[in-house]
Scaffold this motif. Structure first.
Motif, short mmCIF file in Angstrom:
data_model
loop_
_atom_site.label_atom_id
_atom_site.label_comp_id
_atom_site.label_asym_id
_atom_site.label_seq_id
_atom_site.Cartn_x
_atom_site.Cartn_y
_atom_site.Cartn_z
N ASP A 135 0.69 -1.20 0.18
CA ASP A 135 0.02 0.06 -0.04
C ASP A 135 0.96 1.32 0.12
OD1 ASP A 135 -2.41 1.18 -0.07
OD2 ASP A 135 -2.60 1.74 2.04
N LEU A 136 1.87 1.15 -0.67
CA LEU A 136 2.90 2.20 -0.86
C LEU A 136 2.51 3.42 -1.93
CD1 LEU A 136 6.14 0.28 -0.23
CD2 LEU A 136 5.20 1.90 1.59
N VAL A 137 1.92 2.78 -2.88
CA VAL A 137 1.44 3.48 -4.13
C VAL A 137 0.09 3.29 -4.49
CG1 VAL A 137 3.86 3.30 -5.05
CG2 VAL A 137 2.12 1.51 -5.53
N THR A 138 -0.36 4.38 -5.38
CA THR A 138 -1.89 4.17 -5.80
C THR A 138 -2.00 2.88 -6.93
OG1 THR A 138 -1.60 5.87 -7.80
CG2 THR A 138 -2.17 6.47 -5.52
N ASP A 139 -3.24 2.82 -7.16
CA ASP A 139 -3.42 1.75 -8.34
C ASP A 139 -2.92 2.36 -9.49
OD1 ASP A 139 -4.73 0.59 -6.51
OD2 ASP A 139 -6.89 1.13 -7.07
N GLN A 140 -2.76 3.54 -9.96
CA GLN A 140 -2.22 4.07 -11.11
C GLN A 140 -0.64 3.77 -11.37
OE1 GLN A 140 -4.20 6.71 -9.61
NE2 GLN A 140 -5.73 5.45 -10.28
N PHE A 141 0.13 3.59 -10.22
CA PHE A 141 1.57 3.38 -10.19
C PHE A 141 2.15 2.48 -11.18
CE2 PHE A 141 5.66 2.14 -8.43
CZ PHE A 141 6.26 3.18 -8.20
N ILE A 142 1.61 1.35 -11.44
CA ILE A 142 2.54 0.38 -12.19
C ILE A 142 2.17 0.98 -13.65
CG2 ILE A 142 2.24 -1.66 -13.33
CD1 ILE A 142 1.33 -3.03 -10.80
N GLU A 143 1.14 1.25 -14.00
CA GLU A 143 0.93 1.77 -15.38
C GLU A 143 1.76 2.92 -15.69
OE1 GLU A 143 -3.09 2.02 -16.65
OE2 GLU A 143 -2.42 3.17 -18.40
N SER A 144 1.69 3.86 -14.67
CA SER A 144 2.32 5.07 -14.95
C SER A 144 3.99 5.04 -15.12
CB SER A 144 1.94 5.89 -13.69
OG SER A 144 2.52 7.10 -13.60
N VAL A 145 4.46 4.20 -14.27
CA VAL A 145 5.73 3.55 -14.33
C VAL A 145 6.12 3.20 -15.64
CG1 VAL A 145 7.63 2.02 -13.49
CG2 VAL A 145 6.23 3.32 -12.04
#
Lengths: 93, 152
Positions: free
Chosen positions: B33-43
Motif C-alpha cells: 500500500d505504498l502507491v496508488t493503483d495507477q503506479f504500475i501503469e504510470s511507471v
C-alpha cells in the motif's frame, strides 16, 4: 542574473540529484550569486526553453530542442562529468 | 525509512522483459500500500517516454519511477537479475542497456530525500559496490551493503 534549468522526465528523481550537484559546483565556482536554478520536467518547459541561458537534462528530449540542451547524465554516472560542467560554464558566460 | 519495507528481490531468473521485471517490483509496492493503483501503469508509460537505463562500469542499472502523485509513502525497492533485461538509455542513445540492477523509486517529497538519492546515485559510480549487489543472494547481505553505503 543568469537562468539555469535542470529538467528530467518527471522532475522528481534525477533532476533533484543533478540540481544538488550543480548547486555545489556553482558555489565552488563562486557563481551561485549570479545564477538562478530552476528544476522542472520536460513537458512543462517545451515552450519556454528560450527563457533560459543554459539547460541541463537527464532525459530524452524532443529533437527540436536537442541542440539547446546539455546532457546531464554524466553527472549521475561520473563518467564525463567535467565536460558537462565545462559546457554549462560556457553557456553561462 | 526508504528501505524499511524491504522490497528486495535478489537474483531473479525467468524474468525475460523489462515489463515483467517492473510489474514484479511494482506489485510489491502495491501489496504494501505504498502507491496508488495507477503506479504500475504510470511507471511503464514513463519508462517508454523517459527511460531510466544507465550503463556504468559495464553494469546496467535502471531507476524506474514516476510522478509523486502516484505515491502514498516513499520507498526504494531493489531487484537483481540473473540475466539482463533491456531498458532504453536515460540519455536517449540508441543502444539498449542490459540491466541487471533495478532500483524502483517511489518518491513522495523528492527534495526531502535528496541526501539518500544522492548517496544512491553515488553508489552507481562504485563498481565494487555494484558488483557486490549483483552477487548478493540473501537479504541480510544486501542490507549490510546499503548500510555500509549509509543508505540506511
Amino acid at each position: 542574473m543568469k537562468k539555469l534549468l535542470i529538467m528530467c522526465g518527471t522532475g522528481v528523481a534525477t533532476s533533484t540529484v543533478v540540481t544538488g550537484k550543480i548547486k555545489e559546483w556553482l558555489k565552488e565556482k563562486d557563481l551561485d550569486k549570479e545564477v538562478t536554478l530552476y528544476q522542472s520536467k520536460v513537458a512543462d518547459e517545451m515552450n519556454k526553453i528560450d527563457d533560459y541561458d543554459a539547460i541541463v537534462t537527464t532525459t530524452v528530449v524532443p529533437d527540436k530542442i536537442k541542440e539547446k540542451v546539455i546532457n546531464g547524465v554524466p553527472l549521475l554516472t561520473g563518467i564525463g562529468a567535467e565536460q558537462v560542467y565545462d559546457a554549462i560554464e560556457q553557456k553561462l558566460k | 525509512m526508504l528501505f524499511d519495507k524491504q522490497i528486495i528481490l535478489l537474483q531473479k531468473d525467468k524474468v525475460d522483459t523489462k515489463e515483467s521485471a517492473l510489474n514484479m517490483l511494482a506489485n510489491h509496492f502495491q501489496a504494501e500500500d505504498l502507491v496508488t493503483d495507477q503506479f504500475i501503469e504510470s511507471v511503464m508509460t514513463r519508462e517508454e517516454h523517459f527511460p531510466t537505463g544507465l550503463y556504468v562500469n559495464h553494469i546496467g542499472i535502471a531507476i524506474p519511477h514516476t510522478d509523486s502523485d502516484k505515491v502514498k509513502q516513499s520507498q526504494i525497492g531493489f531487484m537483481s537479475l540473473k540475466k539482463p533485461v533491456h531498458f532504453k538509455a536515460m540519455d536517449g542513445s540508441k543502444e539498449l542497456v542490459p540491466v541487471q540492477l533495478i532500483f524502483m523509486l517511489a518518491l513522495k517529497e523528492p527534495a526531502e530525500q535528496l541526501d539518500i538519492l544522492r548517496k544512491l546515485m553515488d553508489v552507481f559510480q562504485k563498481k565494487e559496490v555494484l558488483t557486490a549487489m549483483l552477487a548478493c543472494s540473501n537479504i541480510e547481505d544486501y542490507l549490510s551493503i546499503i548500510r555500509d553505503q549509509k543508505l540506511i
